[in-house]
Design an enzyme around this catalytic site. Structure first.
Site, PDB file in Angstrom:
ATOM      1  N   ASN A 141     -16.189   0.582   9.903  1.00 19.05           N
ATOM      2  CA  ASN A 141     -15.701   1.934   9.596  1.00 19.05           C
ATOM      3  C   ASN A 141     -15.741   2.198   8.090  1.00 19.05           C
ATOM      4  O   ASN A 141     -16.353   3.174   7.628  1.00 19.05           O
ATOM      5  CB  ASN A 141     -14.292   2.117  10.172  1.00 19.05           C
ATOM      6  CG  ASN A 141     -13.700   3.471   9.805  1.00 19.05           C
ATOM      7  OD1 ASN A 141     -13.162   3.648   8.712  1.00 19.05           O
ATOM      8  ND2 ASN A 141     -13.822   4.442  10.681  1.00 19.05           N
ATOM      9  N   THR A 175     -10.328   5.886   4.641  1.00 20.77           N
ATOM     10  CA  THR A 175     -10.354   4.618   3.900  1.00 20.77           C
ATOM     11  C   THR A 175     -11.551   4.615   2.951  1.00 20.77           C
ATOM     12  O   THR A 175     -11.418   4.314   1.753  1.00 20.77           O
ATOM     13  CB  THR A 175     -10.424   3.416   4.863  1.00 20.77           C
ATOM     14  OG1 THR A 175      -9.354   3.548   5.801  1.00 20.77           O
ATOM     15  CG2 THR A 175     -10.303   2.100   4.135  1.00 20.77           C
ATOM     16  N   LYS A 219       0.844  -1.209   0.000  1.00 20.09           N
ATOM     17  CA  LYS A 219       0.000   0.000   0.000  1.00 20.09           C
ATOM     18  C   LYS A 219       0.874   1.251   0.000  1.00 20.09           C
ATOM     19  O   LYS A 219       0.608   2.199  -0.745  1.00 20.09           O
ATOM     20  CB  LYS A 219      -0.885   0.043   1.254  1.00 20.09           C
ATOM     21  CG  LYS A 219      -1.992  -0.968   1.279  1.00 20.09           C
ATOM     22  CD  LYS A 219      -2.943  -0.688   2.450  1.00 20.09           C
ATOM     23  CE  LYS A 219      -3.720  -1.931   2.802  1.00 20.09           C
ATOM     24  NZ  LYS A 219      -4.725  -1.732   3.844  1.00 20.09           N
ATOM     25  N   LYS A 250       2.658  -4.077  10.900  1.00 20.43           N
ATOM     26  CA  LYS A 250       1.298  -4.391  11.364  1.00 20.43           C
ATOM     27  C   LYS A 250       1.373  -5.001  12.745  1.00 20.43           C
ATOM     28  O   LYS A 250       2.348  -5.662  13.083  1.00 20.43           O
ATOM     29  CB  LYS A 250       0.639  -5.404  10.428  1.00 20.43           C
ATOM     30  CG  LYS A 250      -0.860  -5.468  10.559  1.00 20.43           C
ATOM     31  CD  LYS A 250      -1.482  -4.261   9.916  1.00 20.43           C
ATOM     32  CE  LYS A 250      -2.956  -4.336   9.764  1.00 20.43           C
ATOM     33  NZ  LYS A 250      -3.424  -3.483   8.684  1.00 20.43           N
ATOM     34  N   SER A 301      -3.052   8.833   7.255  1.00 13.09           N
ATOM     35  CA  SER A 301      -2.164   8.626   8.412  1.00 13.09           C
ATOM     36  C   SER A 301      -0.815   9.286   8.154  1.00 13.09           C
ATOM     37  O   SER A 301      -0.231   9.897   9.053  1.00 13.09           O
ATOM     38  CB  SER A 301      -1.924   7.132   8.648  1.00 13.09           C
ATOM     39  OG  SER A 301      -2.929   6.603   9.470  1.00 13.09           O
TER      40      SER A 301
HETATM   41  N1  GLU Z   1      -5.025  -0.205   9.255  1.00 15.36           N
HETATM   42  C1  GLU Z   1      -5.093   0.592   8.080  1.00 15.36           C
HETATM   43  C2  GLU Z   1      -4.647  -0.213   6.884  1.00 15.36           C
HETATM   44  O1  GLU Z   1      -4.680  -1.424   6.895  1.00 15.36           O
HETATM   45  C3  GLU Z   1      -4.372   1.919   8.219  1.00 15.36           C
HETATM   46  C4  GLU Z   1      -2.919   1.844   8.520  1.00 15.36           C
HETATM   47  C5  GLU Z   1      -2.331   3.201   8.864  1.00 15.36           C
HETATM   48  O2  GLU Z   1      -3.062   4.169   8.884  1.00 15.36           O
HETATM   49  O3  GLU Z   1      -1.124   3.238   9.128  1.00 15.36           O
HETATM   50  O4  GLU Z   1      -4.322   0.310   5.850  1.00 15.36           O
END
Ligand code: GLU
Length: 414
Positions: free
Chosen positions: A221, A190, A94, A106, A348
């Protein structure tokens, strides 16, 4: 041969194929097939009944060649070491896709927040930070929300880290409440990113979004904000679901009413009698299908029955590799998770930049910057997929993994 439902090994297989297509040798795959670092911790928490429960938690750092690692922390009963590892690899992809100066990370704790009090959740959140504090930090690895974690949990985590660090450290974590240095628009980022991908994909296949029939699996969410954005835009959301069942109305559901009635975990269907199953929901006649819930929902068992023209993955890993091929062969445009759900980590990053500079942007500025990142990423991946005649997942993996591979090479790691 049975279909591979293991997220970790199926992710490895696509990373390997992407690296091969980019011309990298086996040594690069050896480096990138697993996280560089994986910490497993045990977190003792005093429960409200005065007993002590010990939870297992993880933090995986896939690769930090490009910059600090970045990614959410999930609190869920299904969290395992393999899931956290796979999710950290997806974060690398990503960040590469939307061009952020981060590698993937993660975290997760195996627990069920639906059965915990606020006090227990606070003690668990603080305990998690104490347990992983040596390997995280604003220039090392930056956590964020994920499944069943939210701004309040980020606030407790930041407060705990600031005590350990003896410094006010807003840049340690993102997804914070606004008063603690959160960014405008982070909570809906998101869903906004998914909306942008849906609009771009609709243009490519010639679907008019006004009146377009949309089915969304999941009302958490991402799913709930998405339903709101799309219905405000004039699309007809004809199906939504939660963990317990699904609602269907061919004339369009009343999204504002459902938003009003959902609980904080996204449950709403338990209030209705005429529900259908999640499987039936996925196979509804519609233009756009958005799996926004959990993994392995579209498999070789149901991929032939999907009636949508576009599938946009807001959840992580909802479509298996086998199903990805079936959908591609059937001419269904699939916008993969690592692209469609990259809006969260993008804002973020904006939050972290604002924390570092101590100057905060308006909602319009955030939204405009997010829009540009997502459209550029979509166009880039769509073009790679069309010129090479491959599906968008493989194209996204190629774009996503490239920067980390290049940075690792420049650093002399491979
Ligand atoms: N948990 C979200 C994701 O899977 C956001 C991660 C973030 O904001 O660092 O993309």
């Amino acid at each position: 041969m049975a279909e591979n439902l293991n997220l970790f090994t199926s992710t490895q297989a696509v990373v390997q194929e992407a690296l091969q297509k980019l011309g990298y040798d086996e040594a690069m795959y050896e480096l990138l097939k697993e996280p560089l670092r994986m910490l497993e911790v045990r977190i003792p928490v005093r429960m409200d009944d005065n007993t002590v429960k010990v939870f297992t938690g993880y933090r995986a750092q896939h690769n930090d060649a490009v910059g600090p690692t970045k990614g959410g922390v999930r609190f869920h009963p299904g969290v395992t070491d393999e899931e956290v590892k796979a999710l950290s690899m997806w974060m690398t992809l990503k960040c590469g896709i939307v061009d952020l100066p981060y590698g993937g990370g993660k975290g997760g704790v195996t627990c069920d927040p639906r059965e915990m009090s606020m006090g227990e959740l606070e003690r668990l959140s603080r305990g998690y930070v104490r347990a992983v504090s040596q390997i995280v930090g604003p220039t090392k690895d930056i956590p964020a929300p994920d499944v069943f974690t939210n701004a309040q949990i980020m606030a407790w985590m930041m407060d705990e880290y600031s005590r350990i660090d003896e410094f006010n450290s807003p840049g340690f974590i993102t997804g914070k409440p606004l008063v603690l240095g959160g960014s405008q628009g982070r909570d809906r980022a998101t869903a906004q990113g998914v909306t942008i991908c849906i609009n771009e994909a609709a243009k490519k296949v010639g679907i008019d979004m006004t009146g377009a029939r949309v089915v969304i699996q999941g009302f958490g969410n991402a799913g709930s904000f998405l339903a709101k954005f799309l219905s405000d835009q004039g699309a007809k959301v004809i199906g939504i679901s939660d963990a317990y069942g699904a609602l269907h109305d061919p004339n369009g559901l009343d999204i504002d009413y459902l938003l009003d009635r959902r609980d904080s975990f996204g449950t709403v269907t338990t209030l209705f009698e005429n529900t259908i199953s999640n499987q039936e929901l996925l196979e509804l006649d519609c233009d756009i299908l958005v799996p926004a819930a959990i993994e392995n929902q579209i498999t070789s068992d149901n991929a032939h029955n999907i009636k949508a023209t576009i599938v946009v993955e807001a959840a992580n890993g909802p479509t298996t590799s086998e199903a990805t091929k079936i959908l591609h062969d059937r001419g269904i445009l699939l916008v993969p998770d690592v692209l469609a759900s990259a809006g969260g980590v993008t804002v973020s990053y904006f939050e972290w930049v604002q924390n570092n500079q101590g100057y905060y942007w308006t909602e319009e500025e955030v939204s405009e910057k997010l829009h540009k990142k997502m459209v550029d990423a979509f166009e880039n991946i769509y073009n790679v997929a069309s010129t090479r005649n491959i599906n968008m997942r493989l194209a996204a993996y190629m774009v996503g993994v490239r920067r980390t591979a290049e940075a690792s090479r420049f650093r002399g790691w491979v």
